[in-house]
Write an enzyme that holds these catalytic residues in place. Structure first.
Site, PDB file in Angstrom:
ATOM      1  N   GLY A  42       3.086   1.746  11.632  1.00 40.94           N
ATOM      2  CA  GLY A  42       3.925   2.920  10.914  1.00 40.94           C
ATOM      3  C   GLY A  42       4.266   3.411  12.087  1.00 40.94           C
ATOM      4  O   GLY A  42       5.096   4.282  12.334  1.00 40.94           O
TER       5      GLY A  42
ATOM      6  N   ASN B 142       0.588  -0.949   0.112  1.00 42.92           N
ATOM      7  CA  ASN B 142      -0.145  -0.111  -0.006  1.00 42.92           C
ATOM      8  C   ASN B 142       0.411   1.477   0.023  1.00 42.92           C
ATOM      9  O   ASN B 142       1.349   1.233   1.304  1.00 42.92           O
ATOM     10  CB  ASN B 142      -0.361   0.023   1.355  1.00 42.92           C
ATOM     11  CG  ASN B 142      -2.068   1.239   1.543  1.00 42.92           C
ATOM     12  OD1 ASN B 142      -1.732   2.446   0.212  1.00 42.92           O
ATOM     13  ND2 ASN B 142      -2.515   1.124   2.606  1.00 42.92           N
TER      14      ASN B 142
ATOM     15  N   HIS C 234      -9.564   1.230   4.914  1.00 46.19           N
ATOM     16  CA  HIS C 234      -7.793   1.386   5.770  1.00 46.19           C
ATOM     17  C   HIS C 234      -8.052   2.015   7.126  1.00 46.19           C
ATOM     18  O   HIS C 234      -8.721   3.927   6.589  1.00 46.19           O
ATOM     19  CB  HIS C 234      -6.900   1.964   5.307  1.00 46.19           C
ATOM     20  CG  HIS C 234      -5.445   2.042   5.630  1.00 46.19           C
ATOM     21  ND1 HIS C 234      -5.431   3.062   6.046  1.00 46.19           N
ATOM     22  CD2 HIS C 234      -4.990   0.756   5.273  1.00 46.19           C
ATOM     23  CE1 HIS C 234      -3.776   2.420   6.321  1.00 46.19           C
ATOM     24  NE2 HIS C 234      -4.062   1.595   6.440  1.00 46.19           N
TER      25      HIS C 234
ATOM     26  N   GLU D 143      -4.952  -4.967  10.835  1.00 44.03           N
ATOM     27  CA  GLU D 143      -4.382  -4.104  10.484  1.00 44.03           C
ATOM     28  C   GLU D 143      -4.829  -3.817  11.916  1.00 44.03           C
ATOM     29  O   GLU D 143      -5.181  -2.552  12.099  1.00 44.03           O
ATOM     30  CB  GLU D 143      -4.394  -2.955   9.936  1.00 44.03           C
ATOM     31  CG  GLU D 143      -3.613  -3.643   8.325  1.00 44.03           C
ATOM     32  CD  GLU D 143      -3.818  -2.802   6.854  1.00 44.03           C
ATOM     33  OE1 GLU D 143      -1.882  -2.518   6.568  1.00 44.03           O
ATOM     34  OE2 GLU D 143      -4.418  -1.674   7.047  1.00 44.03           O
TER      35      GLU D 143
ATOM     36  N   LYS E 291       0.167   4.251   0.137  1.00 43.30           N
ATOM     37  CA  LYS E 291      -0.280   5.778   0.045  1.00 43.30           C
ATOM     38  C   LYS E 291      -0.725   6.683  -0.861  1.00 43.30           C
ATOM     39  O   LYS E 291      -0.427   6.521  -1.270  1.00 43.30           O
ATOM     40  CB  LYS E 291       0.022   5.391   2.163  1.00 43.30           C
ATOM     41  CG  LYS E 291      -0.033   4.275   2.744  1.00 43.30           C
ATOM     42  CD  LYS E 291      -0.018   4.345   4.010  1.00 43.30           C
ATOM     43  CE  LYS E 291       0.007   2.825   5.169  1.00 43.30           C
ATOM     44  NZ  LYS E 291      -0.141   3.165   6.475  1.00 43.30           N
TER      45      LYS E 291
HETATM   46  P1  13P Z   1       3.301  -0.096   7.585  1.00 44.07           P
HETATM   47  O1  13P Z   1       3.618  -1.626   7.238  1.00 44.07           O
HETATM   48  O2  13P Z   1       4.428   0.955   7.347  1.00 44.07           O
HETATM   49  O3  13P Z   1       3.234   0.046   8.854  1.00 44.07           O
HETATM   50  O4  13P Z   1       1.766   0.591   6.738  1.00 44.07           O
HETATM   51  C1  13P Z   1       0.476  -0.095   7.489  1.00 44.07           C
HETATM   52  C2  13P Z   1      -0.418   0.113   6.355  1.00 44.07           C
HETATM   53  O5  13P Z   1      -1.189   0.353   6.421  1.00 44.07           O
HETATM   54  C3  13P Z   1      -0.582  -1.212   5.223  1.00 44.07           C
HETATM   55  O6  13P Z   1      -1.793  -1.090   4.439  1.00 44.07           O
END
Ligand code: 13P
Length: 253
Positions: A176, A9, A98, A170, A11
């Site tokens: 993050g 992802n 998400h 998640e 983002k």
């Molecule tokens: P990170 O791998 O940066 O923690 O993000 C996970 C995420 O939100 C994937 O959609």
């Protein structure tokens, strides 16, 4: 069908040139790697989905999806993107739910139910994200939170609809932050998710759903998390933006 999947992802990261470079680099990294039915996906921001998909350098084992869609088929919704706009350029898969969309764009379970219905009606496959916040885990409510999220947005679907659903657990506290769930925490929740699907539908159906884990998956923890019996791969944020890291995670699968 239950398959192993590693999905990136992206983002709101990378401009067009950087996106094309990244897909070129990932393609080179996995050039001689036979996925053997396992799936690799990347989800660029809307504006770059078509470029990445059409890139002549893309290894065609890498599927390209979108990060969101609007629930309406079309209309006066300035700045939004519809399901048919995605399918028309060849997108097969969309991420919905998400935690960043739930948090910053106030997407509720009720809205997500509508979005899921629109996606399925248009033949899209959905990577449906959900997961608890830190205070919900600390107060011991994480199972209830996850069950509610799934029930409200997905449990009206038929068993046939579920063939187009990929789940991505998640935990918000792991996204993050570098604070990943332990492999045992991931396994515990994934097994719980499979159990509630089995109770509502059937064990057979529950065993056919791919359940990905997302939240600070990195090359050094991916193999152990993916090694758990109910974890079918990962949805990767930060580490999907670096070709070597993403390729290492693909190989860990
Ligand atoms: P990170 O791998 O940066 O923690 O993000 C996970 C995420 O939100 C994937 O959609």
């Amino acid at each position: 069908m239950r398959t192993k999947i590693v999905a990136g992802n992206w983002k709101m990261n990378l401009n067009r040139d950087q996106s094309l470079q990244l897909v070129t680099d990932i393609s080179a990294e996995i050039q001689n790697y036979n996925l053997n039915g396992k799936r690799v996906m990347v989800f660029p921001p809307f504006i770059n989905v078509g470029y990445v998909m059409d890139s002549g350098n893309r290894n065609y084992q890498i599927e390209v999806g979108a990060q969101n869609l609007h629930q309406a088929e079309s209309g006066a919704y300035t700045g939004e993107i519809s399901a048919s706009m995605l399918t028309n350029i060849g997108v097969n898969t969309v991420i919905l739910g998400h935690s960043e969309r739930r948090e910053y764009f106030h997407e509720t379970d009720e809205l997500l139910k509508e979005k899921v219905d629109t996606a399925l009606k248009n033949g899209l496959e959905v990577v449906f994200c959900f997961g608890e916040k830190l205070d919900e885990r600390h107060s011991g409510n994480h199972f209830t939170v996850v069950e509610t999220q799934l029930k409200k947005a997905l449990f009206h679907l038929s068993s046939a609809n579920w063939e187009k659903i990929i789940l991505a657990y998640e935990p918000v506290w792991a996204i993050g932050t570098g604070m990943t769930a332990t492999p045992d925490q991931a396994q515990e929740m994934h097994a719980f998710i499979r159990k509630i699907i089995a109770n509502h539908y059937s064990e057979n159906m529950a065993n056919k759903v791919s359940i990905l884990y997302g939240g600070s998956v990195k090359p050094d923890n991916a193999a152990e998390i993916f090694g758990k019996p109910d974890v079918d791969g990962g949805l990767i944020g930060g580490a999907s933006l670096k070709s070597a890291d993403f390729a290492a995670i693909i190989k860990a699968m």
